[in-house]
Design an enzyme around this catalytic site. Structure first.
Site, short mmCIF file in Angstrom:
data_model
loop_
_atom_site.label_atom_id
_atom_site.label_comp_id
_atom_site.label_asym_id
_atom_site.label_seq_id
_atom_site.Cartn_x
_atom_site.Cartn_y
_atom_site.Cartn_z
N GLU A 47 -2.10 -6.57 -6.46
CA GLU A 47 -2.56 -7.43 -5.75
C GLU A 47 -3.46 -6.71 -4.81
OE1 GLU A 47 -2.38 -10.79 -6.15
OE2 GLU A 47 -0.77 -10.85 -7.43
N CYS A 71 -4.86 -9.99 3.70
CA CYS A 71 -5.97 -10.21 2.82
C CYS A 71 -6.65 -11.23 2.59
CB CYS A 71 -5.10 -9.71 1.53
SG CYS A 71 -3.71 -10.88 1.28
P1 NAD Z 1 -2.74 0.79 1.11
O1 NAD Z 1 -3.44 0.41 -0.08
O2 NAD Z 1 -3.34 1.93 1.98
O3 NAD Z 1 -1.23 0.86 0.96
C1 NAD Z 1 -0.15 0.13 0.22
C2 NAD Z 1 0.68 0.87 -0.18
O4 NAD Z 1 0.43 1.84 -1.20
C3 NAD Z 1 1.65 1.48 0.72
O5 NAD Z 1 3.04 1.53 0.54
C4 NAD Z 1 1.12 2.87 0.57
O6 NAD Z 1 1.96 3.84 1.12
C5 NAD Z 1 1.00 2.98 -0.84
N1 NAD Z 1 -0.10 4.20 -1.23
C6 NAD Z 1 -1.12 4.48 -0.62
N2 NAD Z 1 -1.66 5.65 -1.48
C7 NAD Z 1 -0.96 5.57 -2.64
C8 NAD Z 1 -1.05 6.19 -3.89
N3 NAD Z 1 -2.07 7.10 -3.96
N4 NAD Z 1 -0.38 6.11 -5.01
C9 NAD Z 1 0.82 5.08 -4.77
N5 NAD Z 1 0.95 4.34 -3.73
C10 NAD Z 1 0.08 4.63 -2.56
O7 NAD Z 1 -2.90 -0.72 1.79
P2 NAD Z 1 -2.24 -1.12 3.39
O8 NAD Z 1 -3.08 -0.76 4.28
O9 NAD Z 1 -1.02 -0.85 3.57
O10 NAD Z 1 -2.45 -2.82 3.27
C11 NAD Z 1 -3.66 -3.46 3.47
C12 NAD Z 1 -4.44 -3.84 2.12
O11 NAD Z 1 -3.37 -4.50 1.17
C13 NAD Z 1 -5.54 -4.61 2.28
O12 NAD Z 1 -6.58 -3.82 1.41
C14 NAD Z 1 -4.94 -5.88 1.76
O13 NAD Z 1 -5.99 -6.57 1.35
C15 NAD Z 1 -4.18 -5.86 0.75
N6 NAD Z 1 -3.21 -6.81 0.60
C16 NAD Z 1 -3.48 -7.65 -0.53
C17 NAD Z 1 -2.56 -8.71 -0.69
C18 NAD Z 1 -2.71 -9.72 -1.86
O14 NAD Z 1 -1.92 -10.24 -2.18
N7 NAD Z 1 -3.85 -9.62 -2.50
C19 NAD Z 1 -1.57 -8.84 0.35
C20 NAD Z 1 -1.53 -7.97 1.49
C21 NAD Z 1 -2.30 -6.89 1.49
#
Ligand code: NAD
Length: 979
Positions: free
Chosen positions: A741, A775
C-alpha cells in the site's frame, strides 16, 4: 389531593375548547386545491419523490444560471413517471425543451420562494418588519432568528455577530410600536434567538474550556446590547453534540452578566436525558435567583441524530418512538409549569394535544396567563396560534429571517417536520385522523416494538469513537496523557523467538512537538538478529500452521480486548509519539481493534473448506493454507492501526510474522506486539524487530525464507521492495507475495452545484487532518465553474482560523509534522509553490517543535512537482476546470490512484465521477479521509498500491495459498449419497 387527579378530562375539554375557538382554514401547504398542496400531498405519498424534491430544493438557491436550473430539473425529475399530472406535464415540457431555460428557472425559483416565505419572514430584518409588525399588532411577540451559513472562520463568526448587533437596533426601533402596544395594555416583548455554533468557528466540545470561553466572549456584547434595549435573548438548541456546551455557555454568560433580565434556553424533549437537564436548569436558576425562560420543544434534528449516532456506533440519544417524545413533552411541561415561580415556561409545540395538556396543567396549578407562554414557528399552525392568542394566552412566534441559501437548511427541517409520518399537522390536515384519535394521551399509546437495532443485526460493528463531548472521557484522556508522560525515556527490547533482546544501538522515539523529549528508547535489530528471527519464525510455524482457524480468530479477539483495555493510554502515546490530536489518536486505536474483530470473523468463514460442484462419486473441496513466514513493514502515520491490519491478517491466516515498525513510532509498535503476547499468542509466532528500514527491512525482504511481505509506506520504498522481492535466490522455495500500500496525490473535485459549507469543511478536514500526513489526504482541489473565488476565500479564512500547537492540548486542530526531515521537505515544496504559482495562503507558525502551517497555491501547472508529488504535509493546490470532464482529466493526471472526492448535488456528475475517477477509494459529499474497516475497505491502484483492500472481504486471501482437492469417493460402483 393530587392536583392532577382529573387531568385527562381537563385536557380533553381544553382541547375541545381551543379547537372550537379555531377559525378552520387549511394552510396552503396542505390545501390540495392549490399547486403547493398537491405537490406536498405527492411528497407524503412517495418517499422517492420526497427525497428528489427536497434535494432539488436544497440545491436550487446555489445554482447560478437558468441553464443550470433547467439541467438539474431534468436530472432530478426526468424519470418521475408516476408523478401527478401537474408535475409530469411540466417535466415533460422541460425535458422536450419546449420551456425556455429562463421560464423554467423562474417557475422553479418562485415556487421554492413561495414555499420558503411560508416559514421565513424576510430576507433581512427590514424585509421581515411587515411580518413582525402584523404579529405585534395581534399582540404576539417575536423571537427573531437570523439564518446563517455554517460558520467556518472567525471572520464569518464576527460578521454573524455584527448582523445580530444590527438586528438589535432594528428590533429596538420596533419597540416604539411595542410601547404603543404596551400603553394599550397588550402583551409586548421582543427577543432574538441564536445558535452558539455561529459565534465561534472552532467550537468543539473536545476543547471544552476554550469553546465555552470564546463563545461566551463573542456573545457578551450581544447580551449587553440586548439588555440596554430591553430585548430578550434565547439560546436555541442544536445537535446533541453541542447540547451540554450550549447549557454551559448559557450559564457562563449569565454568571458574568448577573443582571441580564431576559435570558432563555431551549430544551428538546426528544432527548432521553432532557429531564435531567431541566432539573439541573431549574436548580441552577433557583440557586442564582435568576428567572430564565425555558423553551420546551420536541426537537428538530431527529433524523440527523439517528444518522450521526448510528454511524458512529454511539447510543441513540433521542427517543425512537414519537409517542415517547410526546409523553416526555407532557411530563416536562408539568415539571416546568410546577416551577413557574423559578423559571418562565415557554411551551413550543404545534400539537393541539400537547398544547391542551399544558393549558390544563397550568389551570390546575392556578397559573395565570402571564405565568407562561406558548411558542410557535412562523408560518406553522397559524389558526391554532391565533385561537390561543384570542383566548388570552401569551404567544411568541419564532421568526427566522435570512437569505435564500442559508434559509434552505431551515426550510428543509420544516418540510421534513410537516411531512413526517408522525407529524401532528400531517395526521390532522392530510390524513384527517379523527379528533379523538389525535387527542389521545401519549401514555395510552401501545408500547409497540422499538425500532432500535439489536446486537445480532450487526455481526461486525466498528469500535465507536470516544465521545469527547462527555466530560468523563476528557478527564480519562487527560489522566492517560499524564501516565504516558511519566513513562517517557523507558527502554523497550526486541522480541525474538520469545526472548527479550536488548541491543546497544537504540532508536530514539522523540516527541515531534518537543523533540528534546524522548518518548522511548527502543532496541534496534541487526541483520544477524533478523536472521535469527527468521529461523525462529520457521520453527514456530510448524505448530502455528496446524492451529485451527477458530483458535487463531480467538487470539485476535483477545488482542482486541487487550487494546481496548489500554485504549486511552495507547491514544495518549500517539499524541506524544507522532503528534496526533486526541480524536485522530483515538481513531487509530479504534481502527486497530476493528481489524482484529473484522479479520477474526472473516477467518471463521474462510477457515471452512468449500465444496465445489455436486456430482456423485467425487468430492471436490476448495480451501486455504497459510503461506509461511512473512514480514510486515509499516509506516508511522497510523502507527497502531496499519501494522495491526497487516499483522493480524498474517497471523489469523496461520502465518508467522516478523514485524518491523517504523523507526518513528516504535513504542506504539512494541505495544502492538505486547497486546498479542498478553492475548496468549505462542512465542515466536510474532516477533518484534525494529531496525533501520534500508538495512533490516531490506535484509528481511530479500531473505530466501520469507514467503510474503506486507508493506505500507511510500511509493519509492514500496517499488524497491517489490523489485527486491521479485529476485529469487538459490534455495528459495517460494515466489514472494508482496502486498504493498503506497502513497497518493489525492484530488477533490467541487462542481458548481456543490454545497459550499460542506465542501469547504470537507476539504479543510481532508487536507489538514493530521497535518496532511495521511496517505488519503487531499492535496489537490479542482473547482468547476464559477465558485472558485468564493470557495478559495472561505477556505483560506477557515485555514487561518484553526488553532495550531501541541496536540496534548485538545484545542489544537493541527499539531507538528513527524520530524525535521518532513518539515524540511514541506518547506522546499512551499518554496516551489511560491515560485511556480500564486500564493493564496502561507500561514507561518513560530513554535518550538516541527510545526508548519497550512499553505494554498493556485495557478500551478498540473505537471509541476507541487501538483504531482506526494508532499505529505499541509500543502494544498487549488485548480480551475471549465467542466466536469476537464476536472476528471486533471484529477486523473497523476500515476497515483488512492483516494478521491467529489462535492456535487448533480446526479449526472455523481454518476460520471463514480465511473471515471481513477481512485481506489472514492468519497462523495464527505471528507476523503477516515476510511472504516468493513465499511470503506481501503487501498489504491496505479502507483498507489498492489493488493486487495485492507479491511475488506478479499484481504485475507492474499496471505494464503488456495488449494483444491478432489477425492474419488466411489468404491466398486458404490458411492455415498447416490439415491
Ligand atoms: P516509508 O516508505 O519511508 O517507510 C515505511 C516503512 O518502510 C518504514 O517501516 C521504514 O522503516 C521501511 N523502510 C524504509 N526503507 C526501506 C527499505 N529500503 N526496505 C524495507 N523497508 C524500508 O514511509 P513512511 O514515511 O513511514 O510513511 C509515509 C508513507 O506511507 C506515505 O507515502 C504514505 O502515503 C504511505 N502510506 C500509505 C498508506 C496506504 O494504505 N496506501 C497508508 C499509510 C501510509
Amino acid at each position: 389531593m393530587d392536583p392532577y387527579h382529573n387531568l385527562e378530562d381537563k385536557v380533553q375539554s381544553k382541547a375541545a375548547f381551543i379547537d372550537a375557538a379555531m377559525v378552520k382554514e387549511i394552510p396552503s401547504l396542505f390545501d390540495q386545491r392549490k399547486w403547493l398542496g398537491r405537490i406536498m400531498s405527492w411528497v407524503m405519498q412517495d418517499e422517492r419523490f420526497k427525497v428528489r424534491l427536497f434535494r432539488f430544493i436544497d440545491v436550487l438557491p446555489s445554482l447560478k444560471s437558468d441553464e443550470m436550473v433547467l439541467r438539474l430539473l431534468n436530472e432530478y425529475f426526468s424519470e418521475e413517471l408516476d408523478a401527478p399530472l401537474i408535475i409530469r406535464h411540466g417535466i415533460e415540457r422541460i425535458a422536450k425543451g419546449t420551456v425556455p431555460a429562463f421560464a423554467a428557472a423562474r417557475i422553479a425559483r418562485s415556487g421554492v420562494e413561495t414555499l420558503a416565505s411560508q416559514f421565513i419572514a424576510g430576507r433581512n430584518p427590514g424585509d421581515a418588519l411587515a411580518v413582525i409588525e402584523a404579529l405585534m399588532k395581534k399582540s404576539i411577540s417575536c423571537s427573531i432568528d437570523l439564518l446563517g451559513e455554517v460558520v467556518l472562520s472567525e471572520r464569518e463568526a464576527g460578521a454573524y455577530a455584527a448582523r445580530y448587533l444590527d438586528l438589535l437596533d432594528t428590533v429596538h426601533d420596533k419597540l416604539l410600536i411595542q410601547e404603543e402596544i404596551r400603553a394599550a395594555g397588550l402583551n409586548p416583548g421582543a427577543g432574538i434567538s441564536l445558535k452558539i455554533s455561529s459565534f465561534y468557528s472552532q467550537l468543539d466540545p473536545v476543547d471544552w474550556e476554550g469553546s465555552v470561553e470564546k463563545t461566551k466572549n463573542a456573545l457578551i456584547p450581544i447580551f449587553e446590547k440586548a439588555a440596554r434595549k430591553g430585548i430578550g435573548v434565547t439560546l436555541d438548541m442544536e445537535h446533541y453534540l453541542f447540547k451540554d456546551l450550549t447549557i454551559a455557555v448559557f450559564k457562563n454568560v449569565l454568571e458574568e452578566l448577573r443582571d441580564f433580565p431576559f435570558a432563555g434556553i431551549t430544551l428538546q424533549t426528544y432527548l432521553k436525558g432532557s429531564r435531567d437537564d431541566l432539573l439541573d436548569l431549574i436548580g441552577w436558576a433557583g440557586e442564582k435567583k435568576k428567572r430564565i425562560t425555558i423553551r420546551l420543544v420536541k426537537g428538530a434534528y431527529w433524523d440527523h441524530e439517528i444518522i450521526v449516532n448510528r454511524q458512529k456506533g454511539w447510543p441513540i440519544p433521542v427517543f425512537q418512538r414519537k409517542e415517547d417524545t410526546d409523553r416526555n413533552f407532557e411530563d416536562l411541561t408539568s415539571l416546568l409549569l410546577e416551577n413557574a415561580g423559578i423559571v418562565y415556561p415557554a411551551i413550543a409545540t404545534h400539537n393541539l394535544r400537547s398544547l391542551s395538556h399544558a393549558a390544563a396543567v397550568a389551570e390546575l396549578l392556578g397559573l395565570d396567563s402571564e405565568g407562561f407562554e406558548f411558542q410557535f414557528l412562523n408560518g406553522m399552525a397559524v389558526p391554532l396560534r391565533n385561537a390561543l392568542r384570542g383566548l388570552d394566552y401569551r404567544v411568541t412566534v419564532y421568526t427566522p429571517v435570512g437569505e435564500f441559501i442559508p434559509g434552505m437548511a431551515y426550510l428543509i427541517r420544516r418540510l421534513l417536520e410537516n411531512t413526517a409520518n408522525e407529524s401532528f399537522l400531517r395526521k390532522s390536515l392530510f390524513e384527517k385522523r379523527s379528533f379523538g384519535e389525535l387527542m389521545r394521551s401519549p401514555g395510552q399509546v401501545g408500547n409497540g416494538p422499538s425500532n432500535e437495532k439489536t446486537e445480532k443485526d450487526f455481526p461486525f460493528r466498528n469500535e465507536p469513537p470516544l465521545d469527547f463531548s462527555k466530560a468523563v472521557n476528557r478527564e480519562k484522556m487527560r489522566y492517560a496523557l499524564g501516565k504516558v508522560k511519566k513513562e517517557f525515556g523507558r527502554k523497550y527490547s526486541l522480541s525474538v523467538g520469545g526472548r527479550e533482546i536488548r541491543t546497544e544501538s537504540e532508536m530514539l522515539s522523540l516527541n515531534p512537538a518537543a523533540p528534546d523529549q524522548v518518548v522511548g528508547r527502543v532496541s534496534s535489530a541487526s541483520e544477524k538478529i533478523a536472521g535469527e528471527a527468521v529461523s525462529e519464525a520457521r520453527k514456530a510455524w510448524a505448530t502455528w500452521r496446524m492451529t485451527s482457524p477458530d483458535h487463531r480468530a480467538i487470539i485476535l479477539l483477545r488482542a482486541a480486548h487487550e487494546i481496548r483495555k489500554k485504549r486511552l493510554e495507547l491514544a495518549a502515546l500517539q499524541v506524544y509519539e507522532v503528534g496526533k490530536t486526541w480524536r485522530e489518536a483515538d481513531g487509530d486505536v479504534s481502527e486497530a481493534v476493528d481489524y482484529c474483530e473484522y479479520y477474526s470473523r472473516q477467518m471463521k468463514e474462510l477457515g471452512t473448506a468449500r465444496r465445489l460442484g455436486d456430482y456423485p462419486g467425487e468430492t471436490n473441496e476448495y480451501f486455504y493454507e497459510p503461506r509461511g513466514v512473512g514480514v510486515v513493514i509499516s509506516p508511522w502515520n497510523f502507527p497502531l492501526a496499519i501494522p495491526m491490519g497487516m499483522v493480524s491478517a498474517g497471523l489469523v491466516t496461520g502465518n508467522c510474522v516478523i514485524f518491523k515498525p517504523s523507526g518513528l513510532s516504535p513504542v506504539t509498535g512494541w505495544n502492538l506486539v505486547s497486546a498479542f503476547h498478553s492475548a496468549g499468542l505462542p512465542e515466536g509466532v510474532l516477533q518484534f524487530l525494529p531496525g533501520p528500514g534500508g538495512e533490516v527491512g531490506e535484509y528481511l525482504v530479500s531473505h530466501p525464507d520469507i514467503d510474503f511481505i506486507a508493506f505500507t509506506g511510500s511509493k519509492d520504498v514500496g517499488l524497491r521492495i517489490i523489485r527486491l522481492a521479485g529476485e529469487t535466490v538459490p534455495g528459495q522455495r517460494n515466489v514472494k507475495k508482496v502486498v504493498a500500500e503506497m502513497g497518493g496525490k489525492n484530488a477533490v473535485i467541487i462542481d458548481d452545484t456543490a454545497d459550499l459549507d460542506e465542501a469547504v469543511r470537507g476539504v479543510l478536514e481532508s487536507a489538514l487532518g493530521y497535518q496532511g500526513q495521511k496517505c488519503s489526504a487531499c492535496s489537490r482541489t479542482i473547482i468547476v465553474g464559477g465558485m472558485f473565488g468564493e470557495f478559495v476565500d472561505r477556505l483560506k479564512q477557515a485555514m487561518e482560523s484553526i488553532l495550531i500547537g501541541p496536540t496534548e492540548d485538545p484545542a489544537n486542530f493541527m499539531g507538528p509534522v513527524i520530524d525535521k526531515a518532513a518539515l524540511e521537505k514541506i518547506m522546499r515544496y512551499k518554496e516551489t509553490g511560491k515560485k511556480e504559482g500564486k500564493t493564496v495562503l502561507i500561514r507561518e507558525v513560530q513554535r518550538q517543535g516541527y510545526y508548519v502551517g497550512p499553505s494554498i497555491f493556485s495557478d500551478i501547472d498540473p505537471g509541476s512537482p507541487v501538483a504531482q508529488d506526494e508532499i505529505f504535509g499541509p500543502i494544498l493546490v487549488v485548480m480551475r476546470a471549465e467542466d466536469i470532464d476537464k476536472a476528471l482529466e486533471m484529477a486523473n493526471g497523476t500515476p497515483y490512484a488512492l483516494t478521491g472526492g467529489l462535492y456535487s448535488r448533480s446526479p449526472a456528475n455523481i454518476r460520471k465521477v463514480k465511473s471515471e475517477f481513477r481512485a481506489g477509494n472514492l468519497y462523495i459529499n464527505r471528507p476523503i479521509t477516515g476510511a472504516l474497516v468493513g465499511r470503506q475497505p481501503f487501498g489504491g491502484y496505479g502507483l498507489s498500491g498492489v493488493g486487495s483492500k485492507a479491511g475488506g472481504p478479499d484481504y485475507l486471501l492474499q496471505f494464503m495459498n488456495p488449494k483444491s482437492s478432489s477425492e474419488n469417493t466411489s468404491r466398486k460402483g458404490f458411492a455415498p449419497g447416490v439415491m
